[in-house]
Design an enzyme around this catalytic site. Structure first.
Site: not given
Ligand code: DSN
Length: 429
Positions: A54, A197, A223, A232
């Site tokens: 993190e 996008d 993506t 992915r």
């Protein structure tokens, strides 16, 4: 810890082997899918999945991140260089979380956003009523013309009337080029953030066969697994200054977009980044920087145009009349078959596509009037224009004879034989 997957879990290993055979033995024509390389697969299947990290490189909440920092820094630098931006966040788990982070970074709850309506080729996260984007923000949807083309004048008028704070532009079923310069003028007219996008077209942008939104859009989300041919995952790109990582920016403004985005991804929305995914994204970005990727991107478009031409010769109706990118939206209204039945018949013939709504569709999204076809995956297998003509013929035969089970079985065999010349992965991958 010493057993292989096949030894420990033959059921899952068996299903994976069957899926490999399915991918190998058919024609994958869903426009949002692709085949990653072995190096990408190796990075994705690596021990990096064991690690928590993190935070961001140099500022983590867990020890032992020396090598993960190297990997994330490489992924970020490669993304920045490839797209020509000053900042890249490579941590979003996928496209929907990336768009959620863009909204979280740029908007307060209840502020207004605009996006292309889902059934006109938009995406759930661009303001669909039951999605977070339609529930936590005031969402207004725009549509294409009935001919499927984006109507920039109508959009300018709607934006001027609605005055959104954020304008999403991007699509899942739009076969034409986006004019980013016009879109930038439209969004600037009301001081809205323009979020491009480019999930579907990122590989085409890198390959120079679709205009880049860099310099026009405030924020770019994408993506990494479609035309970009990575695992992915997703990225958020922007220009601006990065003030102290994870701390609020000195002010919420375009100047500090990188800080606003990073804070929105972590700690705003996500926990530990998926380091195996980050490594695989870095590998895919290295591949996309090679000269051969430009040829690949150009071939995707050439193939889509060749397929469009063949289908038009067979009397198919294509939304907008053709394509400038990697996909075709086929309106089956004149073929006396719905999208769901067409998808199913093509599936039985080894041609994988998906049913899709067409602009102003009179049918329901689960059984719409169209299908969506794409060339990224079959182009990765080395197929060229002559092959597209053959595929166009087979699609026509399946749609025409979809009720004839024996005929479909024969076409399935033809497809299986045909793809033998385009090997995909070694057995056991
Ligand atoms: N699921 C993607 C597509 O198929 O286009 C969009 O998220």
């Amino acid at each position: 810890m010493t057993q292989s997957l096949a030894q420990f879990d033959p059921e899952i290993a068996g299903s994976i082997a069957c899926e490999l055979a399915r991918q190998q033995n058919g024609l994958e024509m869903i426009p949002s899918e692709n085949f990653v390389s072995l190096p990408v697969l190796q990075a994705l299947g690596s021990i990096l999945t064991n690690k928590y990290s993190e935070g961001y490189p140099g500022k983590r909440y867990y020890g032992g991140n020396e090598f993960v920092d190297q990997i994330e820094n490489l992924a970020r630098e490669r993304a920045k260089q490839l797209f020509g931006v000053s900042h890249a966040n490579v941590q979003p788990y996928s496209g929907s979380p990336a768009n959620q982070a863009a909204c979280f970074a740029l908007l307060e709850p209840g502020e207004k956003l605009m996006g292309l309506h889902l059934t006109y080729g938009g995406h759930l996260t661009h303001g669909w009523k039951i999605n977070f984007s339609g529930r936590y923000y005031q969402a207004v949807q725009y549509v294409t013309g009935k001919d499927g083309w984006l109507d920039y004048d109508a959009l300018a008028k709607q934006v001027s009337d609605e005055k959104p704070r954020l304008l999403f532009v991007g699509a899942t079923a739009y076969p034409r080029i986006f004019d980013w310069e016009k879109l930038s003028v439209i969004s600037k007219s009301v001081d809205a953030y323009l979020v491009a996008d480019i999930s579907h077209i990122a590989g085409l942008v890198i390959g120079g066969v679709h205009p880049s939104p860099i310099g026009f859009a405030d924020v770019i989300t994408t993506t990494t697994h479609k035309t970009l041919r990575g695992p992915r995952g997703a990225m958020i790109l922007a220009d601006g200054e990065l003030s102290e990582p994870m701390k609020p920016p000195p002010e919420k403004s375009r100047k500090y977009l990188p800080t606003m985005i990073d804070r929105a991804v972590f700690p705003g929305l996500q926990g530990g980044p998926h380091n195996h995914q980050t490594a695989a994204i870095a590998v895919a970005l290295k591949e996309a920087a090679e000269p051969a990727f430009k040829d690949y991107a150009a071939q995707i478009v050439k193939n889509a145009k060749a397929l469009a031409e063949r289908l038009l010769e067979h009397g198919f109706t294509l939304v907008t009349g053709g394509t400038d990118n990697h996909l075709l939206l086929v309106d089956l209204t004149n073929k006396r078959i719905g999208g769901a039945a067409a998808e199913s018949a093509l599936d039985r013939a080894g041609i994988t596509v998906n049913k899709n709504t067409i602009p102003n569709d009179s049918r329901k999204p689960y059984d719409p009037s169209g299908i969506r076809l794409g060339t990224p995956a079959i182009t990765s297998r080395g197929m060229k224009e002559d092959t597209m003509r053959w595929i166009g013929d087979k699609i026509n035969e399946v749609i025409t004879d979809h009720a004839d089970a024996e005929r479909i079985t024969r076409i399935r065999e033809e497809v299986r034989k045909f793809v033998e010349d385009y090997p995909l992965y070694p057995t056991g991958t």
